[in-house]
Design a protein around this motif. Sequence first.
Motif, PDB file in Angstrom:
ATOM      1  N   THR A   3       0.832  -1.203   0.000  1.00 48.90           N
ATOM      2  CA  THR A   3       0.000   0.000   0.000  1.00 48.90           C
ATOM      3  C   THR A   3       0.871   1.259   0.000  1.00 48.90           C
ATOM      4  OG1 THR A   3      -1.623  -1.308   1.198  1.00 48.90           O
ATOM      5  CG2 THR A   3      -1.992   1.057   1.112  1.00 48.90           C
ATOM      6  N   ASP A   9      -7.702  -4.395  -1.819  1.00 47.03           N
ATOM      7  CA  ASP A   9      -7.518  -5.250  -0.644  1.00 47.03           C
ATOM      8  C   ASP A   9      -8.832  -5.300   0.129  1.00 47.03           C
ATOM      9  OD1 ASP A   9      -6.922  -6.537   1.665  1.00 47.03           O
ATOM     10  OD2 ASP A   9      -5.230  -5.261   2.241  1.00 47.03           O
ATOM     11  N   ARG A  17      -8.253  -6.933   4.589  1.00 51.99           N
ATOM     12  CA  ARG A  17      -7.898  -6.243   5.831  1.00 51.99           C
ATOM     13  C   ARG A  17      -8.827  -5.039   5.993  1.00 51.99           C
ATOM     14  NH1 ARG A  17      -4.034  -2.682   7.530  1.00 51.99           N
ATOM     15  NH2 ARG A  17      -3.206  -2.414   5.432  1.00 51.99           N
ATOM     16  N   GLN A  57      -6.462   3.178   4.706  1.00 53.13           N
ATOM     17  CA  GLN A  57      -5.028   3.473   4.538  1.00 53.13           C
ATOM     18  C   GLN A  57      -4.742   4.013   3.132  1.00 53.13           C
ATOM     19  OE1 GLN A  57      -2.496   0.019   4.764  1.00 53.13           O
ATOM     20  NE2 GLN A  57      -0.619   1.230   4.747  1.00 53.13           N
ATOM     21  N   ASP A  87      -3.654  -1.741  -5.674  1.00 49.65           N
ATOM     22  CA  ASP A  87      -3.115  -2.313  -4.442  1.00 49.65           C
ATOM     23  C   ASP A  87      -3.894  -3.596  -4.157  1.00 49.65           C
ATOM     24  OD1 ASP A  87      -1.866  -2.611  -1.980  1.00 49.65           O
ATOM     25  OD2 ASP A  87      -3.347  -1.377  -0.927  1.00 49.65           O
TER      26      ASP A  87
HETATM   27 MG   LIG Z   1      -1.783  -3.009   2.171  1.00 51.12          MG
END
Ligand SMILES: [Mg+2]
Length: 439
Positions: free
Chosen positions: A110, A133, A136, A142, A183
Amino acid sequence: MLKKLASGLRELMKKLLSTGHIDEKVVNEIIKDLQKILIEADVNIELVFKLSERIKERILKEKPLPGFTQREHAIKVIYDELVKLVGEKQEILLKPCKILLIGLFGSGKTTTAGKLALWYRKRGLRPGLVGCDIHRPAAMDQLEQIAKQISVPYFISRELKDAVEIAKQGIEKLKKADVLIFDSAGRDALDEELAEELKRLKQAINPDEVLLIIPADLGQVAKKQAEEFHKLVGITGVVITKLDGTAKGGGALTACATSGAPVKFIGFGEKLDAFDVFDPKRFISRLIGMGDIEALLEKAKEVISKEKAKTLQEKLETGKFDLNDFKEQLLTLRKMGSLSSILEAIPGLGMALPKGIDLSKEEEKIKKWCVIIDSMTKEERANPEIINSSRIKRIAKGSGTKEEDVRELLRHYEQAKKIAKMIRGRGMIKFLRKFGLKL
Ligand SMILES: [Mg+2]
Ligand SMILES: Nc1nc2c(ncn2[C@@H]2O[C@H](COP(=O)(O)OP(=O)(O)OP(=O)(O)O)[C@@H](O)[C@H]2O)c(=O)[nH]1
């Protein structure tokens, strides 16, 4: 970055520079040191031994190029062979493209997405970030935070539960971006499930680049990981991250060079600008303290006209270095970067540099010093040694600064003069020319 490896190699170069005649005994000693340094950096032992043999053979058997001394030849051989050890410079796409980032948990995917976006934007392209992603929970936040921090358009989804779906919508929504960076989610290991997800993502995105993110602390294990990912998913290159935080970076870099998965970029810090293309020549010259010769010359070309460069060279050679020259140097510095980065580009000097003279971030100071120099008389500028305390008082008044400022400027001038002398004393200019550099 790789402080231990760098200081080991610099010591070695210093030793070599101060050696008299180079015979087999000296070469054996140097090679023993080199082996120790490389093995400590986790470079594979077999590679180290092969490298040693080649270096020994070349130093002892090859005839130095015309004009090269034996010592210079030895330095060049070690430099050449170290460059070969870490691989070849890779082509980087500098046009609209799609880049998929993959890798295990916490490898730096990331962060690297943000770094790459910034890197491309600096080169005039319009990057966009897509967060695929879904595993998570905080991953989307993020990526969003990173995208906002560098003001890059992004697409994330907290609702969609399929990475492929996000990727597809991302491509639709970010039509205005021309470099799309995806990502993906990490895992503990490259298991079936991860491989499946990555294959599906790859198929949906049809990326021009699939970059595997590997943290440098893996050391030579990086080779195995790169090979596995390549076999299961197919990668076009590797990004080695966290080169700032480990002694094992040498191992990771050399391992990838022999894995058929070339290193394209390196990351060396948490900040988003701690990132660059991996250029073996530049990397090794920095490590051994020969500095970033090629990049620097390119930069120098931009700012110093040929004529100016010629007069600077003449000055360095004749030893004349007064306050007028210092002012010129200051103005050049402002355009080129820190004094230490310039001087590190000079072979052998990197290691002998006095510390604490990074002026690149001190715009104000440079401006102030130029004003101070302008308030001096012609005679003072040409013969700074006549500047006594009453003259300092007058100069400070005339330039609207404090006496302490004038003294500080004079101290830095003395330092710069010393360095100029050092460059001349070591015949460094001649040495640079032998490396084919037009200075
Ligand atoms: Mg990541
Ligand atoms: N020192 C240093 N830290 C880094 C570098 N790159 C990433 N990090 C840090 O490593 C940690 C993990 O980075 P991420 O970018 O979140 O890694 P990731 O691969 O996306 O992680 P997952 O999504 O959990 O698999 C973060 O704390 C980053 O700040 C680097 O080059 N140097």
